[in-house]
Design a protein around this motif. Sequence first.
Motif, PDB file in Angstrom:
ATOM      1  N   GLN A   1     -47.456   9.172 -57.287  1.00  0.00           N
ATOM      2  CA  GLN A   1     -47.168   7.776 -56.951  1.00  0.00           C
ATOM      3  C   GLN A   1     -45.661   7.667 -56.797  1.00  0.00           C
ATOM      4  O   GLN A   1     -44.914   7.847 -57.753  1.00  0.00           O
ATOM      5  CB  GLN A   1     -47.676   6.857 -58.065  1.00  0.00           C
ATOM      6  CG  GLN A   1     -47.782   5.393 -57.693  1.00  0.00           C
ATOM      7  CD  GLN A   1     -48.325   4.548 -58.838  1.00  0.00           C
ATOM      8  OE1 GLN A   1     -47.885   4.683 -59.969  1.00  0.00           O
ATOM      9  NE2 GLN A   1     -49.268   3.664 -58.548  1.00  0.00           N
ATOM     10  N   THR A   2     -45.204   7.373 -55.582  1.00  0.00           N
ATOM     11  CA  THR A   2     -43.765   7.320 -55.357  1.00  0.00           C
ATOM     12  C   THR A   2     -43.395   6.070 -54.569  1.00  0.00           C
ATOM     13  O   THR A   2     -44.005   5.749 -53.546  1.00  0.00           O
ATOM     14  CB  THR A   2     -43.270   8.587 -54.623  1.00  0.00           C
ATOM     15  OG1 THR A   2     -41.864   8.485 -54.360  1.00  0.00           O
ATOM     16  CG2 THR A   2     -44.002   8.809 -53.311  1.00  0.00           C
TER      17      THR A   2
ATOM     18  N   ASN B   1     -38.444   3.839 -67.042  1.00  0.00           N
ATOM     19  CA  ASN B   1     -39.800   4.336 -67.233  1.00  0.00           C
ATOM     20  C   ASN B   1     -40.444   3.631 -68.426  1.00  0.00           C
ATOM     21  O   ASN B   1     -39.837   3.553 -69.497  1.00  0.00           O
ATOM     22  CB  ASN B   1     -39.795   5.847 -67.487  1.00  0.00           C
ATOM     23  CG  ASN B   1     -39.285   6.633 -66.306  1.00  0.00           C
ATOM     24  OD1 ASN B   1     -39.787   6.503 -65.199  1.00  0.00           O
ATOM     25  ND2 ASN B   1     -38.278   7.470 -66.523  1.00  0.00           N
TER      26      ASN B   1
ATOM     27  N   GLN C   1     -40.457  12.191 -69.529  1.00  0.00           N
ATOM     28  CA  GLN C   1     -39.818  11.015 -68.940  1.00  0.00           C
ATOM     29  C   GLN C   1     -38.353  11.342 -68.658  1.00  0.00           C
ATOM     30  O   GLN C   1     -37.639  11.815 -69.545  1.00  0.00           O
ATOM     31  CB  GLN C   1     -39.864   9.821 -69.887  1.00  0.00           C
ATOM     32  CG  GLN C   1     -41.160   9.054 -69.929  1.00  0.00           C
ATOM     33  CD  GLN C   1     -41.062   7.830 -70.821  1.00  0.00           C
ATOM     34  OE1 GLN C   1     -40.437   7.868 -71.878  1.00  0.00           O
ATOM     35  NE2 GLN C   1     -41.685   6.735 -70.422  1.00  0.00           N
TER      36      GLN C   1
ATOM     37  N   GLN D   1     -42.709  11.069 -65.485  1.00  0.00           N
ATOM     38  CA  GLN D   1     -42.167   9.834 -64.926  1.00  0.00           C
ATOM     39  C   GLN D   1     -40.686  10.052 -64.669  1.00  0.00           C
ATOM     40  O   GLN D   1     -39.940  10.422 -65.582  1.00  0.00           O
ATOM     41  CB  GLN D   1     -42.322   8.666 -65.895  1.00  0.00           C
ATOM     42  CG  GLN D   1     -43.731   8.105 -66.035  1.00  0.00           C
ATOM     43  CD  GLN D   1     -43.741   6.880 -66.942  1.00  0.00           C
ATOM     44  OE1 GLN D   1     -43.117   6.865 -67.998  1.00  0.00           O
ATOM     45  NE2 GLN D   1     -44.457   5.847 -66.536  1.00  0.00           N
TER      46      GLN D   1
ATOM     47  N   GLY E   1     -39.823   6.821 -58.841  1.00  0.00           N
ATOM     48  CA  GLY E   1     -39.372   5.559 -58.274  1.00  0.00           C
ATOM     49  C   GLY E   1     -38.214   4.970 -59.039  1.00  0.00           C
ATOM     50  O   GLY E   1     -37.537   5.659 -59.803  1.00  0.00           O
TER      51      GLY E   1
ATOM     52  N   ASN F   1     -43.740   1.445 -59.248  1.00  0.00           N
ATOM     53  CA  ASN F   1     -45.033   2.104 -59.369  1.00  0.00           C
ATOM     54  C   ASN F   1     -45.714   1.654 -60.650  1.00  0.00           C
ATOM     55  O   ASN F   1     -45.100   1.685 -61.718  1.00  0.00           O
ATOM     56  CB  ASN F   1     -44.859   3.628 -59.393  1.00  0.00           C
ATOM     57  CG  ASN F   1     -44.125   4.151 -58.173  1.00  0.00           C
ATOM     58  OD1 ASN F   1     -44.520   3.887 -57.044  1.00  0.00           O
ATOM     59  ND2 ASN F   1     -43.040   4.891 -58.392  1.00  0.00           N
ATOM     60  N   THR F   2     -46.993   1.269 -60.541  1.00  0.00           N
ATOM     61  CA  THR F   2     -47.715   0.753 -61.705  1.00  0.00           C
ATOM     62  C   THR F   2     -49.126   1.316 -61.754  1.00  0.00           C
ATOM     63  O   THR F   2     -49.839   1.283 -60.745  1.00  0.00           O
ATOM     64  CB  THR F   2     -47.787  -0.785 -61.672  1.00  0.00           C
ATOM     65  OG1 THR F   2     -46.471  -1.325 -61.572  1.00  0.00           O
ATOM     66  CG2 THR F   2     -48.452  -1.325 -62.929  1.00  0.00           C
TER      67      THR F   2
ATOM     68  N   GLN G   1     -45.044  10.039 -61.374  1.00  0.00           N
ATOM     69  CA  GLN G   1     -44.541   8.765 -60.868  1.00  0.00           C
ATOM     70  C   GLN G   1     -43.056   8.953 -60.570  1.00  0.00           C
ATOM     71  O   GLN G   1     -42.280   9.351 -61.444  1.00  0.00           O
ATOM     72  CB  GLN G   1     -44.709   7.643 -61.893  1.00  0.00           C
ATOM     73  CG  GLN G   1     -46.119   7.094 -62.021  1.00  0.00           C
ATOM     74  CD  GLN G   1     -46.189   5.924 -62.979  1.00  0.00           C
ATOM     75  OE1 GLN G   1     -45.613   5.956 -64.068  1.00  0.00           O
ATOM     76  NE2 GLN G   1     -46.898   4.872 -62.598  1.00  0.00           N
TER      77      GLN G   1
ATOM     78  N   ALA H   1     -37.492   7.932 -63.001  1.00  0.00           N
ATOM     79  CA  ALA H   1     -37.042   6.658 -62.438  1.00  0.00           C
ATOM     80  C   ALA H   1     -35.836   6.160 -63.213  1.00  0.00           C
ATOM     81  O   ALA H   1     -35.452   6.733 -64.241  1.00  0.00           O
ATOM     82  CB  ALA H   1     -38.165   5.619 -62.477  1.00  0.00           C
TER      83      ALA H   1
ATOM     84  N   ASN I   1     -41.108   2.775 -63.121  1.00  0.00           N
ATOM     85  CA  ASN I   1     -42.444   3.344 -63.282  1.00  0.00           C
ATOM     86  C   ASN I   1     -43.103   2.756 -64.522  1.00  0.00           C
ATOM     87  O   ASN I   1     -42.482   2.688 -65.580  1.00  0.00           O
ATOM     88  CB  ASN I   1     -42.384   4.868 -63.440  1.00  0.00           C
ATOM     89  CG  ASN I   1     -41.856   5.564 -62.199  1.00  0.00           C
ATOM     90  OD1 ASN I   1     -42.119   5.144 -61.086  1.00  0.00           O
ATOM     91  ND2 ASN I   1     -41.110   6.639 -62.395  1.00  0.00           N
ATOM     92  N   THR I   2     -44.374   2.384 -64.394  1.00  0.00           N
ATOM     93  CA  THR I   2     -45.109   1.823 -65.526  1.00  0.00           C
ATOM     94  C   THR I   2     -46.482   2.474 -65.613  1.00  0.00           C
ATOM     95  O   THR I   2     -47.225   2.496 -64.628  1.00  0.00           O
ATOM     96  CB  THR I   2     -45.282   0.303 -65.378  1.00  0.00           C
ATOM     97  OG1 THR I   2     -43.994  -0.312 -65.269  1.00  0.00           O
ATOM     98  CG2 THR I   2     -46.003  -0.279 -66.587  1.00  0.00           C
TER      99      THR I   2
END
Length: 337
Positions: free
Chosen positions: A124-125, A160, A169, A155, A142, A129-130, A140, A157, A145-146
């Motif tokens: 997921q990028t 995060n 993370q 994750q 971005g 992002n959720t 993830q 980002a 990120n969630t």
Amino acid sequence: MKKAIFAVIFCLMLVGVNFAEETPAPQAHNINVYTFFFNAVSPNFNFPLIGFVNFAAGSHSMPQIGFFNYNENDFSSVQIGFVNVTGGNFDGLQTGFVNTTMGSFNGLQLGFVNTTIHSFSGLQTGFVNTVTGDSMRGFQLGFVNTALNGFNGAQIAFVNLASKINGFQLGFINIADSIENGIPFGFISIVRNGGYRAIELSVNEISPLNLTFKIGVNKLYTLFRASWNPFIDELDEAMSFGAGIGSILSINDNFFFNPELLSSSILGFNNQFLNFTANFGFRIGSGTSIVAGPSVTWQYIGRSGELLEPFFSLHKFDLNERNNLFIGARLALKFQW
């Protein structure tokens, strides 16, 4: 035509909304409208949908390409558009400015805002992002990120967020409720249950008074230090600030090894310091420890800087006019909660 207009309005209302339970889509099971501007087709329509607005009732496995794509139930193919919505499970590629899958997702979700309501597996990028479902497996990537129910994977980002970490993370700010197996790494990493937080008072070869805040997890935490030398009159020359990383490696119930790497500077002297300390700690009570160990500090003197003599040193190496090395030691009292 009234049914078609109603279908478009209804689909647009779904974008960006998180549903507590599945909302039924308008019924278009018995009609096929294919105009390349607005397409509304039944579940047994087995051709790609290419148009400005695409609405597909039921489940489909053919590509959808348009400004707005909506698939009522499960989808296994490619959705390409400005807004993509799937009401059921998704298997494949969903790429657009806003991507929403109300069921589970398996594949690649690529866009500015990506949302999966149930479980997610894949990449997921995007900017935001959720994943709100019971599991997130994969990556993830971005700005935010969630993963509301934890994740297995990574994750990456600026921010995060996760309920439970089982992976990695990497971000400026990482926040999690708990950690099962993995490491959060960032400027600030907050783990509410099972995380590491401490305040430390210390003396070292550079400064006699140091206050350090540490946050993260035992395996890897970040630290922020403010130092003051009361024997120097000018405040900007007496104060220094720094940040670094550290780790706590337990030897037994009472003893631990605590290496730390810190970068700091004194603005008044235009000096930079890089310090490594091989600390050993002893737990003397609940959350309280004594920490001590040898340290090595490299000092770089800027163009307009002045040489700063250490507060004390076991040995000093003058490498050249801008660089020298101190061998020293550190003693600290740490309070952890």
